[in-house]
Design a protein around this motif. Structure first.
Motif, PDB file in Angstrom:
ATOM      1  N   LEU A  19      -3.894  14.951  -1.456  1.00  0.00           N
ATOM      2  CA  LEU A  19      -3.575  13.527  -1.488  1.00  0.00           C
ATOM      3  C   LEU A  19      -3.188  13.183  -2.915  1.00  0.00           C
ATOM      4  O   LEU A  19      -3.977  13.342  -3.848  1.00  0.00           O
ATOM      5  N   THR A  20      -1.970  12.698  -3.105  1.00  0.00           N
ATOM      6  CA  THR A  20      -1.470  12.393  -4.434  1.00  0.00           C
ATOM      7  C   THR A  20      -1.511  10.907  -4.755  1.00  0.00           C
ATOM      8  O   THR A  20      -1.602  10.529  -5.917  1.00  0.00           O
ATOM      9  N   GLU A  21      -1.464  10.066  -3.736  1.00  0.00           N
ATOM     10  CA  GLU A  21      -1.584   8.634  -4.019  1.00  0.00           C
ATOM     11  C   GLU A  21      -2.098   7.879  -2.801  1.00  0.00           C
ATOM     12  O   GLU A  21      -1.662   8.099  -1.675  1.00  0.00           O
ATOM     13  N   PHE A  22      -3.036   6.971  -3.070  1.00  0.00           N
ATOM     14  CA  PHE A  22      -3.496   5.968  -2.111  1.00  0.00           C
ATOM     15  C   PHE A  22      -3.793   4.722  -2.926  1.00  0.00           C
ATOM     16  O   PHE A  22      -4.865   4.576  -3.507  1.00  0.00           O
ATOM     17  N   VAL A  53       0.856  -1.184   0.000  1.00  0.00           N
ATOM     18  CA  VAL A  53       0.000   0.000   0.000  1.00  0.00           C
ATOM     19  C   VAL A  53       0.897   1.240   0.000  1.00  0.00           C
ATOM     20  O   VAL A  53       1.853   1.314   0.777  1.00  0.00           O
ATOM     21  N   GLN A  54       0.588   2.172  -0.882  1.00  0.00           N
ATOM     22  CA  GLN A  54       1.372   3.404  -1.006  1.00  0.00           C
ATOM     23  C   GLN A  54       0.484   4.605  -0.676  1.00  0.00           C
ATOM     24  O   GLN A  54      -0.615   4.753  -1.232  1.00  0.00           O
ATOM     25  N   LEU A  55       0.956   5.452   0.221  1.00  0.00           N
ATOM     26  CA  LEU A  55       0.255   6.678   0.606  1.00  0.00           C
ATOM     27  C   LEU A  55       1.206   7.854   0.405  1.00  0.00           C
ATOM     28  O   LEU A  55       2.346   7.818   0.861  1.00  0.00           O
ATOM     29  N   LEU A  56       0.730   8.917  -0.273  1.00  0.00           N
ATOM     30  CA  LEU A  56       1.587  10.060  -0.547  1.00  0.00           C
ATOM     31  C   LEU A  56       0.778  11.347  -0.497  1.00  0.00           C
ATOM     32  O   LEU A  56      -0.281  11.459  -1.119  1.00  0.00           O
ATOM     33  N   MET A 105      -4.344   7.597  -7.873  1.00  0.00           N
ATOM     34  CA  MET A 105      -2.913   7.764  -8.142  1.00  0.00           C
ATOM     35  C   MET A 105      -2.688   8.585  -9.405  1.00  0.00           C
ATOM     36  O   MET A 105      -3.633   8.912 -10.135  1.00  0.00           O
ATOM     37  N   VAL A 106      -1.430   8.905  -9.657  1.00  0.00           N
ATOM     38  CA  VAL A 106      -1.041   9.718 -10.816  1.00  0.00           C
ATOM     39  C   VAL A 106      -0.654   8.798 -11.959  1.00  0.00           C
ATOM     40  O   VAL A 106       0.276   8.003 -11.836  1.00  0.00           O
TER      41      VAL A 106
END
Length: 428
Positions: free
Chosen positions: A136-139, A102-105, A157-158
């Motif tokens: 929020l740029t990524e979840f 899981v990626q959070l940014l 996400m981007v």
């Protein structure tokens, strides 16, 4: 709360730089200059978290650009970006093999645009300018499917993180080079950093030399750019979906290289330039090249790389019809500077002829119409910079940029512009 958080991060960076310059002891100075991040290992706690499956990241970048000649007016503008992220390795956290990640940014941008205020051109001179608020740029969730060769990624996400870019282009300050051809986000639903969309990706490593990937992403031009929706991950306001296809070819020889060929299809209805009608789809294509053309056999880190880009976008809807660029990046320019680089690039953005027709039609008199008609049909730029890796966590990049016909896209006659700047990057 957000102001205090940003102030804390900025203060942390300034404190670290101060320690670097005014260290009270040689031991502390040596540790600060050689650690991989500004804040270090937190007494071992950072590595303990990583071993458990939690990796925390953070970085800061700033770009200060001064217009020395031409454009709109002389002056200086500053922009900055702070990113805070966390990666959760579920295989470690859940003690289950191949459980995914899981990626959070979270991204925060502030500052002012040298392009808008001083240069008057189309190709932004600061790659970290745009969307000046916290968001929020990524979840996202990523894992393998059936085998390590096939993977998927789902979430908010981007799309430009994994499609249409090349890492070598992060050696540049101008958004004209770093890190995607701007035709992609001009007149289509393509979204680059830091704007996120709902989507899903599928990647297949056919062999060490070939990777195929595709995706589907939501197109939501209105809600995705609202600061009030910065953390809501909006799904309403969707105008369609964009589907990219990309093939990645890896040359793994001593003179290694990477080549990307991509195409995308946007299902959104969009206004045609100079018409009341709408186009029922938008498409684009690109070719990206990164190739080593020289490498020191005795010192393989010393390498000269050639890059190139060619991209086209939809003729009916995109003001930027085509983009071309070529350049060189010399890695390890001096034996004593193994992590430095010297980068030079040339690029040309071609204006859609329909946009020029609209500009001429809007002219209020014959003299202005003739002036617009005599403008170049595109904007050209050159960039030269030196990336100095002062410490493993701090990079300073003095930069020169030169813009030819900076008023081509706005239909205004402007003198060629020369700008100088400094990029600072620090990893927390």
């Amino acid at each position: 709360m957000l102001f205090s958080f940003r102030a804390m991060l900025t203060s942390s960076l300034c404190s670290g730089l101060s320690l670097c310059l005014f260290a009270p002891s040689p031991a502390l100075a040596d540790d600060l200059m050689n650690r991989s991040t500004l804040t270090g290992d937190w007494g071992g706690e950072r590595q303990k978290l990583t071993d458990k499956g939690i990796k925390l990241t953070g970085d800061y970048s700033s770009e200060t650009i001064s217009n020395l000649h031409g454009g709109i007016k002389r002056g200086t503008r500053y922009s900055q970006q702070i990113r805070i992220g966390a990666q959760f390795d579920l295989s470690k956290l859940l003690d289950s093999p191949d459980a995914g990640r899981v990626q959070l940014l979270v991204n925060d941008r502030r500052g002012h645009s040298a392009t808008e205020d001083l240069l008057g051109n189309r190709l932004s001179s600061q790659e970290n300018y745009g969307g000046e608020y916290t968001r929020l740029t990524e979840f996202s969730y990523q894992r393998n499917l059936f085998s390590p060769a096939l993977s998927t990624k789902l979430g908010f996400m981007v799309m430009g993180t994994d499609f249409g870019g090349m890492p070598i282009l992060t050696n540049f300050v101008s958004a004209g080079f770093c890190a995607h051809p701007l035709t992609m986000s001009s007149g289509s639903g393509w979204g680059n950093y830091p704007t996120a969309h709902w989507g899903g990706e599928l990647r297949y490593d056919v062999n060490p030399s070939l990777t195929l990937q595709t995706a589907v992403f939501q197109v939501n031009p209105e809600y995705n750019t609202r600061s009030s929706k910065a953390f809501s991950m909006p799904s309403n306001g969707t105008t369609g979906a964009i589907l990219p296809l990309e093939a990645i070819f890896n040359n793994n020889a001593f003179l290694n290289g990477q080549y990307k060929v991509g195409w995308y299809y946007d299902t959104s209805n969009a206004p045609k330039i100079g018409s009341t009608q709408k186009s029922n789809n938008r498409t684009g294509a690109y070719v990206l090249i990164d190739q080593a053309i020289w490498r020191d056999e005795q010192d393989p880190q010393s390498v000269l790389r050639l890059f190139g880009q060619a991209a086209s976008s939809n003729a009916a809807t995109s003001p930027m019809r085509r983009w071309y660029s070529v350049g060189l990046v010399k890695q390890k320019p001096f034996a004593s500077r193994p992590n430095d680089s010297i980068s030079f690039g040339y690029g040309r953005a071609v204006l859609n002829s329909r946009t020029r027709d609209v500009q001429e039609a809007k002219a209020t008199n014959l003299e202005d119409a003739e002036m617009i008609a005599n403008l170049d049909n595109g904007e050209q730029m050159l960039e030269l910079n030196y990336g100095a890796q002062v410490t493993p966590w701090l990079l300073l990049r003095p930069d020169l940029q030169y813009y030819i016909e900076p008023g081509a896209f706005s239909g205004k006659k402007r003198d060629n512009a020369l700008a100088a700047g400094l990029q600072v990057k620090a990893t927390f």
